[in-house]
Write an enzyme that holds these catalytic residues in place. Structure first.
Site, PDB file in Angstrom:
ATOM      1  CG  HIS A   1     -11.063   2.326 -11.412  1.00  0.00           C
ATOM      2  ND1 HIS A   1     -11.090   2.812 -10.122  1.00  0.00           N
ATOM      3  CD2 HIS A   1     -10.663   1.036 -11.298  1.00  0.00           C
ATOM      4  CE1 HIS A   1     -10.724   1.856  -9.279  1.00  0.00           C
ATOM      5  NE2 HIS A   1     -10.472   0.767  -9.969  1.00  0.00           N
TER       6      HIS A   1
ATOM      7  CG  ASP B   1     -13.552  -1.271  -9.972  1.00  0.00           C
ATOM      8  OD1 ASP B   1     -12.433  -1.657 -10.385  1.00  0.00           O
ATOM      9  OD2 ASP B   1     -13.943  -1.467  -8.811  1.00  0.00           O
TER      10      ASP B   1
END
Lengths: 425, 307
Positions: free
Chosen positions: A59, A304
């Site tokens: 991610h 992320d």
């Protein structure tokens, strides 16, 4: 090339061994009895170092094409290998969106040019992330995407989400779900709780995340398909996933270093580097996430990685962009938090940062075993260092961890048998 | 002595600082009552009001306070400024600083904006209300009215009723009143009550009667109609009936209780007209307190103590 006298983290144990790689593959893992083999030309003495299967971050935001001021594929790849990552998956919220094979092909070409880590694009679920029509999923699969995600938002139309899971499954693609009910979140920029009231910043309650986690689980269960939940941040979300797994639903989930390290107290001085989506929550959530990682409810750690230019952060908190630049701090933060602070074994750390992401997405690597690709991350676990965003190779210097002391420094990142980061790169 | 560059809220200042502002505010109020509006404490200084939200009374109050102290005043509102051209707050602040402003009085719809500005500029920054965060000068003027009326603030019971969730006034009042030793009760519909105020020292009440019981001050907060789109309550009529304050509620309060409101009042919603216009009302006095306390704030931030 040999990596000599290392503590090698295998799937189920840590072994003092020499690892030999040839032709991009691991050809042998030889236990060291007494003294290690003598280092030949090109070999690396890994005494005191630990060798992991190459880290995988499923991610990541690379911002390219479209937002190269924040990051580009080359700068993101440099940050990735510095952080020990041998494979990263990049999210589709670029401009244009990754919703067709042309953009996929562009990213793959840029990744090849950068020639550092392996970069796997993730395709948008809907065209332009508009939430209306499925994107060119089959074409993107041919061009090399490894998963689908609407990234940064949920597909609001539940029927369309069900279709995405069904159609994606035809091409062997899982949906990675950012879970957020926008109506319920109602423009919240932080976790709703004591600190949102204290600062006057608009809060978003746990249910804004949980209701969509529950919805995706219901869809997966009803359709007998797998689904992956992105960046879980709530204790209640952990419990939803745990309960679903107990029932046999094929759900997997991830969380990020900031959710297991920080609590929402960090927002109290309006530092926009603490603004992430979902928001950093309370101690109860942080502890539940760690327990979720320990018992296997949460399958992996992702960054992320969301690099931003300072223009996007040096504004009022509510106007600042969401996200933190995470590739260069993830390993140390996670190692420090899980292994040093919470007693996780190194084998579990390896599973969370390499083995599980590989199996969730069907990627090569993820394990040190003879015949596997020679993707290795070699770290000095006793090295204590201080996070300094000015030293980031990523264009995004946005981190809430500046000045924090952590353990675990990546010394070498090896991709397909070639050193891509480290003194001899 | 106030040893801070800016007044961003009442969370940070010590009790002594708040008391010093109130002491000087009382003196300023006396001078205003005597018609003395030409002080020279800020002669040669410049005060800019930078308002990103509409306001009549707060801006006017700061402007008059600055003028009564002898300062030059410039008023900037978001409608007419470079803000609409997309200039960032940081850049606007740098520009105002370069023009040698001594004070910037800022109102902004987003929490934390005055702090960002204060970190950017050399000028003193006074927060005139930032989103749902703080509105320190409003709370200080409330304290001035309370202190003048009761002769003290310690030990007072203050009931705050209304849209607590969206209220920067309620929070600045809470922070300051707790430091000054008052008891703060709060009551609001569940949809308009945020999390955590009890941890900050407020007594969260289950009914308006419980909040008003034996109280010295009943403070209504404005229902901001523009913030009620999300269905926080069914109608103004229902709000008034179940959550508003009227003379029957005042009977639950202590003897000699006063009624306050930061204004402008929605008559018949959060407070009945009878309360607004009644003997217990100190709403007009609050307005005079506002000019006086803002004179005190500007004076003390500049390093002065005299009045």
């Amino acid at each position: 090339m040999k990596f000599l006298n290392a503590d090698v983290v295998l799937k189920d144990k840590v072994l003092r061994a020499d690892v030999t790689v040839e032709g991009g593959k691991i050809v042998s893992v030889d236990p060291v009895k007494g003294t290690s083999a003598r280092a030949g030309k090109g070999d690396i003495d890994c005494t005191g170092l630990t060798v992991f299967a190459g880290l995988i971050d499923m991610h990541v935001h690379l911002r390219d094409p479209g937002f190269e001021k924040k990051e580009d594929i080359a700068s993101g790849a440099r940050a990735a290998v510095k952080g020990g990552f041998t494979q990263i998956c990049c999210m589709p919220n670029t401009k244009p969106v990754i919703d067709n094979k042309v953009v996929v092909t562009y990213i793959k070409a840029k990744a090849k040019e950068a020639d550092l880590c392996k970069i796997h694009p993730i395709g948008a679920i809907t065209e332009g992330q508009n939430g209306e029509n499925l994107s060119a999923i089959g074409g993107m699969k041919e061009a090399g995407i490894v998963a689908l995600s609407e990234d940064g938002k949920s597909v609001v139309n539940t029927k369309l989400m069900a279709n995405a899971m069904l159609y994606g499954a035809d091409f062997g693609l899982k949906c990675l779900c950012h879970c957020e009910d926008r109506e319920l979140a109602d423009g919240g920029v932080v976790h709703e709780g004591y600190y949102s009231t204290l600062t006057g910043l608009k809060g978003s309650i746990r249910a804004a995340e949980d209701v969509i986690i529950a919805r995706e689980i219901c869809l997966a269960e009803s359709l007998s398909l797998p689904v992956h939940i992105c960046h879980v941040s709530t204790y209640s979300g952990v419990e939803l996933v745990r309960e679903a797994k107990r029932r046999g639903v094929r759900v997997t989930a991830e969380t990020c270093p900031h959710y297991i390290t920080l609590t929402d107290e960090v927002i109290k001085d309006f530092d926009t580097n603490t603004k992430v989506n979902p928001p950093i929550r309370e101690e109860r959530d942080r502890l539940a996430l760690i327990e979720g990682l320990r018992d296997g409810t949460i399958d992996c750690i992702v960054t992320d990685h969301a690099p931003h230019h300072y223009d996007d952060k040096h504004v009022e908190y509510a106007l600042a962009a969401f996200g933190t630049s995470g590739l260069e701090t993830s390993f140390a933060l996670t190692y420090t938090q899980l292994v040093r602070e919470n007693g996780f074994p190194l084998t579990q750390l390896s599973a969370l940062m390499s083995g599980n992401p590989a199996s969730i997405l069907g990627l090569e690597g993820g394990e040190i075993t003879v015949g596997a690709c020679a993707d290795l991350t070699i770290a000095d676990l006793n090295k204590k260092w201080t996070i300094d965003p000015a030293k980031f190779l990523s264009k995004g210097k946005n981190t809430p961890f500046g000045g924090r002391e952590v353990y675990g420094e990546v010394k070498y990142t090896v991709v397909d048998g070639k050193i891509k980061y480290g003194e001899r790169a | 002595m106030i040893e801070r560059k800016d007044l961003l809220g009442l969370l940070q200042p010590r009790r002594e600082e708040i008391e010093e502002i109130l002491d000087l505010g009382l003196k300023m109020k006396a001078r205003l009552r005597a018609g003395d509006k030409s002080l020279d404490i800020l002669r040669g200084k410049t005060v800019t009001t930078l308002f990103y939200e509409n306001s009549t009374r707060t801006r006017c109050s700061f402007e008059l306070a600055a003028k009564y102290l002898g300062a030059h005043v410039v008023n900037i509102s978001a409608q007419s400024s470079s803000v609409q051209k997309g200039e960032s707050l940081v850049d606007t602040g740098k520009t105002l600083d370069a023009m040698k402003n001594d004070f910037i009085v800022i109102r902004h719809p987003l929490a934390g904006a005055p702090k960002l500005l204060a970190e950017t500029v050399k000028a003193h920054v006074v927060n005139a209300g930032d989103g749902m965060n703080e509105h320190p000068s409003q709370a200080l003027l409330d304290f001035l009215t309370m202190k003048e009326h009761f002769g003290r603030i310690g030990g007072l019971k203050v009931a705050i009723l209304g849209d607590i969730r969206h209220s920067r006034v309620a929070k600045s009042n809470l922070y300051g009143l707790k430091k000054l030793g008052a008891e703060v009760r709060m009551f609001a519909p569940a949809t308009l009550m945020p999390i955590g105020l009890d941890r900050m020292g407020a007594k969260i009440c289950a009914s308006r009667e419980e909040a008003a019981d034996g109280a010295d001050v009943i403070m209504g907060l404005r229902i901001q109609l523009e913030r009620q789109k999300g269905g926080n309550f069914p109608s103004l009529g229902e709000y008034a009936k179940f959550y508003g304050a009227d003379e029957s509620l005042l009977r639950h309060a202590g003897k000699g209780a006063i009624v306050m409101h930061p204004g402008p009042v929605n008559r018949g919603v959060e407070l009945s007209s009878e309360l607004v216009d009644g003997d217990a009302s100190r709403i007009e006095d609050q307005v005079l307190s506002g000019v006086a306390v803002r004179m005190a704030i500007l004076t003390l931030l500049e390093g002065g103590t005299h009045a």
